[in-house]
Design an enzyme around this catalytic site. Structure first.
Site, PDB file in Angstrom:
ATOM      1  N   ASP A 110       9.555 -13.533   2.045  1.00 37.70           N
ATOM      2  CA  ASP A 110      10.244 -12.248   2.210  1.00 37.70           C
ATOM      3  C   ASP A 110      10.087 -11.651   3.610  1.00 37.70           C
ATOM      4  O   ASP A 110      10.074 -10.439   3.769  1.00 37.70           O
ATOM      5  CB  ASP A 110       9.746 -11.243   1.153  1.00 37.70           C
ATOM      6  CG  ASP A 110       8.244 -11.049   1.209  1.00 37.70           C
ATOM      7  OD1 ASP A 110       7.568 -11.728   2.018  1.00 37.70           O
ATOM      8  OD2 ASP A 110       7.736 -10.211   0.453  1.00 37.70           O
ATOM      9  N   LYS A 162      -4.847  -5.461   3.653  1.00 39.42           N
ATOM     10  CA  LYS A 162      -4.503  -4.066   3.361  1.00 39.42           C
ATOM     11  C   LYS A 162      -5.697  -3.115   3.500  1.00 39.42           C
ATOM     12  O   LYS A 162      -6.154  -2.521   2.526  1.00 39.42           O
ATOM     13  CB  LYS A 162      -3.866  -3.959   1.968  1.00 39.42           C
ATOM     14  CG  LYS A 162      -2.725  -4.952   1.807  1.00 39.42           C
ATOM     15  CD  LYS A 162      -1.676  -4.608   0.811  1.00 39.42           C
ATOM     16  CE  LYS A 162      -0.486  -5.543   0.917  1.00 39.42           C
ATOM     17  NZ  LYS A 162      -0.569  -6.854   0.275  1.00 39.42           N
ATOM     18  N   ASP A 218       8.878  -7.434   7.012  1.00 34.45           N
ATOM     19  CA  ASP A 218       8.786  -7.859   5.607  1.00 34.45           C
ATOM     20  C   ASP A 218       9.923  -7.139   4.891  1.00 34.45           C
ATOM     21  O   ASP A 218       9.951  -5.908   4.859  1.00 34.45           O
ATOM     22  CB  ASP A 218       7.421  -7.453   5.034  1.00 34.45           C
ATOM     23  CG  ASP A 218       7.266  -7.864   3.569  1.00 34.45           C
ATOM     24  OD1 ASP A 218       8.243  -7.772   2.805  1.00 34.45           O
ATOM     25  OD2 ASP A 218       6.154  -8.252   3.189  1.00 34.45           O
TER      26      ASP A 218
HETATM   27  N1  GDD Z   1       4.272 -19.054  -5.963  1.00 36.61           N
HETATM   28  C1  GDD Z   1       3.757 -17.837  -5.891  1.00 36.61           C
HETATM   29  N2  GDD Z   1       2.865 -17.465  -6.874  1.00 36.61           N
HETATM   30  N3  GDD Z   1       4.104 -17.020  -4.874  1.00 36.61           N
HETATM   31  C2  GDD Z   1       3.549 -15.781  -4.851  1.00 36.61           C
HETATM   32  C3  GDD Z   1       2.648 -15.313  -5.833  1.00 36.61           C
HETATM   33  C4  GDD Z   1       2.297 -16.221  -6.903  1.00 36.61           C
HETATM   34  O1  GDD Z   1       1.507 -15.917  -7.809  1.00 36.61           O
HETATM   35  N4  GDD Z   1       2.302 -14.039  -5.516  1.00 36.61           N
HETATM   36  C5  GDD Z   1       2.968 -13.722  -4.381  1.00 36.61           C
HETATM   37  N5  GDD Z   1       3.740 -14.770  -3.989  1.00 36.61           N
HETATM   38  C6  GDD Z   1       4.605 -14.842  -2.811  1.00 36.61           C
HETATM   39  C7  GDD Z   1       5.581 -13.684  -2.660  1.00 36.61           C
HETATM   40  O2  GDD Z   1       6.828 -13.968  -3.274  1.00 36.61           O
HETATM   41  C8  GDD Z   1       5.728 -13.582  -1.153  1.00 36.61           C
HETATM   42  O3  GDD Z   1       6.663 -14.507  -0.650  1.00 36.61           O
HETATM   43  C9  GDD Z   1       4.349 -13.987  -0.644  1.00 36.61           C
HETATM   44  O4  GDD Z   1       3.748 -14.746  -1.691  1.00 36.61           O
HETATM   45  C10 GDD Z   1       3.471 -12.777  -0.288  1.00 36.61           C
HETATM   46  O5  GDD Z   1       3.392 -11.929  -1.410  1.00 36.61           O
HETATM   47  P1  GDD Z   1       3.819 -10.380  -1.328  1.00 36.61           P
HETATM   48  O6  GDD Z   1       3.638  -9.826  -2.695  1.00 36.61           O
HETATM   49  O7  GDD Z   1       5.138 -10.216  -0.675  1.00 36.61           O
HETATM   50  O8  GDD Z   1       2.636  -9.857  -0.439  1.00 36.61           O
HETATM   51  P2  GDD Z   1       2.620  -8.630   0.586  1.00 36.61           P
HETATM   52  O9  GDD Z   1       3.930  -8.473   1.266  1.00 36.61           O
HETATM   53  O10 GDD Z   1       2.072  -7.453  -0.130  1.00 36.61           O
HETATM   54  O11 GDD Z   1       1.507  -9.135   1.640  1.00 36.61           O
HETATM   55  C11 GDD Z   1       1.572 -10.438   2.212  1.00 36.61           C
HETATM   56  O12 GDD Z   1       2.546 -10.495   3.230  1.00 36.61           O
HETATM   57  C12 GDD Z   1       2.290  -9.661   4.399  1.00 36.61           C
HETATM   58  C13 GDD Z   1       3.404  -9.910   5.383  1.00 36.61           C
HETATM   59  O13 GDD Z   1       4.601  -9.518   4.841  1.00 36.61           O
HETATM   60  C14 GDD Z   1       0.187 -10.806   2.782  1.00 36.61           C
HETATM   61  O14 GDD Z   1       0.229 -12.157   3.157  1.00 36.61           O
HETATM   62  C15 GDD Z   1      -0.186  -9.928   3.974  1.00 36.61           C
HETATM   63  O15 GDD Z   1      -1.397 -10.377   4.543  1.00 36.61           O
HETATM   64  C16 GDD Z   1       0.921 -10.015   5.023  1.00 36.61           C
HETATM   65  O16 GDD Z   1       0.634  -9.127   6.110  1.00 36.61           O
HETATM   66 MG    MG Z   2       5.845  -9.179   1.036  1.00 38.27          MG
END
Ligand code: GDD
Ligand code: MG
Length: 369
Positions: A110, A162, A218
Site C-alpha cells: 500500500d 509507531k 502510504d
Molecule cells: N500477508 C499478510 N499477512 N500481509 C499483511 C498482514 C498479514 O497478516 N498484515 C499486514 N499485511 C500487509 C499489509 O497489507 C500491508 O501491505 C503491509 O503488510 C503493512 O501493513 P499495514 O497494516 O499497512 O501497516 P502500517 O501501514 O500500519 O505500517 C507498516 O507500513 C509503514 C509504511 O507504510 C510498517 O511496516 C511501518 O513500519 C511502515 O512505516
Molecule cells: Mg500501510
C-alpha cells in the site's frame, strides 16, 4: 530474482472500497495499486513474485494472472489460513524464496513512490549485510516505523514501530531487500517484522538503510490516498507510457474543458464542456462527467456518471456510481461500488457502502449503510 509482496489484510482503512475489492486491486491513478509495484519489480529484473495473501486469494487470482501475462512476470500465491503478520509470510513462502540464490525484495502493498529497486539492490550488495530498508522523511512519524541510523554508513541503530515519543522522523517506507539468511530468524507463526525481526537484526548490526529519493506515501487510507495522487501525478508528467492520459494546463489548451495542475483521464472517459478538473484528479475507464463540473483532488473510478454542475473535492467516487446534477461532495468522502446520489445534495465526508441510494444531504461525516 524473486520478490514477495505483503498483500494482507482486510484493508479496513480503505472501506468501503475494500468491501467489494481486495485492497491491492483498488485502483490508484487508474491502475490497481499493486500493479505499480509489480511493474517496478519487473523493471528491476524480478521474474517471480510471491503474493502473500491473508484473505480471499481467489478474488485476486484471475485478474492478477492476466496482469502477469501482460507484464511478463509469474505470480505465486502464498495463502495464509490465519494472518501471519508482516514477517510470518516470509516463513510460509520459505521454499519459494530459496529457489534462487539472489537476495530478494519485500514490499508492503500500500505504498507509492518511484521504487528505485535497482539502486536498493546495488546498495544492499555493497554493504554485504543481511537486510536493507528504504527510509523516507515524514512529518507524522508516529504513524510509521521510525529508523535511527548512522547517516554515513546507513547502519541502523534502532527501529521503533509507531513510537509514542519522538526518536526521529526518518521512517520505514515498507520497501526491503534481504539475504536468504533472514529466513533463519523467522518462525512459521504470526510474527511482526517491525517489532520482532528488525530490532533483533539492528542489534546484531545486520540491518542497513538507504534514503529514498523523491515522494513517498502510504495510500492505505482515504486522506493519504488523496495526498498520494497529488504526489504521484506530477512525478510521471512527461514519461512516455503515461503521457497519453495525463494532462496539465499546457497539454489541455485546445480541449473543451480546463485543467488545473495535473489530471489523469482515461482515453475512454467523456468530459463535458466547460468542466474544470484539477489539480490532482483521476478519471477512470468509461466515466461520463457532465458539463460544467468542478472536480479537484479526487479519484473517480470506472463506469461512473457525474451529473452536470457537480462540485467534487477531496473525494474517492467508486466504480459504477451515478451522481446527480449540482451535487456538492467533499472532505474525504468515499463511495463504494454502485452508489447513486440524487441531484442537488450536499455530502460532507461521508463513507457510503456499496449498492446504496442517497436521497438526502449529510452535512457531517458519517457512515451510510
Ligand atoms: N500477508 C499478510 N499477512 N500481509 C499483511 C498482514 C498479514 O497478516 N498484515 C499486514 N499485511 C500487509 C499489509 O497489507 C500491508 O501491505 C503491509 O503488510 C503493512 O501493513 P499495514 O497494516 O499497512 O501497516 P502500517 O501501514 O500500519 O505500517 C507498516 O507500513 C509503514 C509504511 O507504510 C510498517 O511496516 C511501518 O513500519 C511502515 O512505516
Ligand atoms: Mg500501510
Amino acid at each position: 530474482m524473486r520478490a514477495l509482496i505483503l498483500v494482507g489484510g482486510f484493508g479496513t482503512r480503505l472501506r468501503p472500497l475494500t468491501l467489494t475489492m481486495p485492497k491491492p486491486l483498488v485502483p490508484f491513478c487508474n491502475k490497481p495499486m499493486i500493479i505499480h509495484q509489480v511493474e517496478a519489480l519487473k523493471e528491476a529484473g524480478v521474474t517471480d513474485i510471491i503474493l502473500a495473501v491473508a484473505y480471499r486469494p481467489e478474488a485476486m487470482k484471475a485478474e492478477m494472472e492476466e496482469w502477469g501475462r501482460q507484464i511478463g512476470v509469474t505470480f505465486i500465491f502464498s495463502h495464509e489460513t490465519e494472518p501471519l503478520g508482516t514477517a510470518g509470510p516470509l516463513a510460509l513462502a520459505r521454499d519459494e524464496l530459496l529457489k534462487d540464490d539472489q537476495p530478494f525484495f519485500v514490499l508492503n502493498s500500500d505504498v507509492t513512490c518511484k521504487f528505485p529497486l535497482r539502486e536498493l539492490l546495488a546498495f544492499h550488495r555493497k554493504h554485504g549485510h543481511e537486510g536493507t530498508i528504504m527510509v523516507t522523511k515524514v512529518q507524522e512519524w508516529h504513524k510509521y516505523g521510525v529508523v535511527v541510523y548512522d547517516e554515513t554508513s546507513g547502519l541502523i541503530d534502532q527501529f521503533v514501530e509507531k513510537p509514542k515519543k519522538f526518536v526521529g522522523d526518518k521512517i520505514n517506507s515498507g520497501i526491503y531487500c534481504f539475504n536468504k539468511s533472514i529466513l533463519n530468524r523467522i518462525k512459521l507463526e504470526k510474527t511482526s517484522i517491525e517489532t520482532q525481526v528488525f530490532p533483533q537484526m539492528a542489534s546484531s548490526k545486520e540491518l542497513y538503510c538507504m534514503e529514498l529519493e523523491g515522494f513517498w506515501m502510504d495510500i492505505g487510507q482515504p486522506h493519504d490516498y488523496i495526498d498520494g495522487i497529488a504526489k504521484y501525478l506530477p512525478s510521471i508528467l512527461g514519461t512516455p507510457k503515461e503521457s497519453e492520459s495525463l494532462f496539465n494546463e499546457q497539454t489541455a489548451k485546445d480541449l473543451h474543458f480546463s485543467v488545473v495542475g495535473c489530471v489523469m483521464i482515461d482515453p475512454t472517459a467523456e468530459i463535458g464542456a466547460g468542466c474544470v478538473l484539477g489539480p490532482n484528479v483521476t478519471v477512470g475507464k468509461n466515466c461520463k462527467i457532465g458539463p460544467s463540473c468542478r472536480i479537484q483532488n479526487s479519484a473517480i473510478f470506472e463506469n461512473t456518471v457525474i451529473g452536470a454542475g457537480a462540485y467534487i473535492s477531496k473525494t474517492i467516487i467508486g466504480w459504477n456510481n451515478i451522481v446527480g446534477r449540482w451535487c456538492r461532495i467533499e472532505n474525504n468522502a468515499v463511495f463504494g461500488d454502485d452508489v447513486q446520489v440524487k441531484p442537488e445534495l450536499h455530502l460532507n465526508g461521508v463513507k457510503v457502502l456499496p449498492n446504496k441510494t442517497i436521497s438526502q444531504s449529510y452535512d457531517k461525516p458519517e457512515v451510510l449503510m
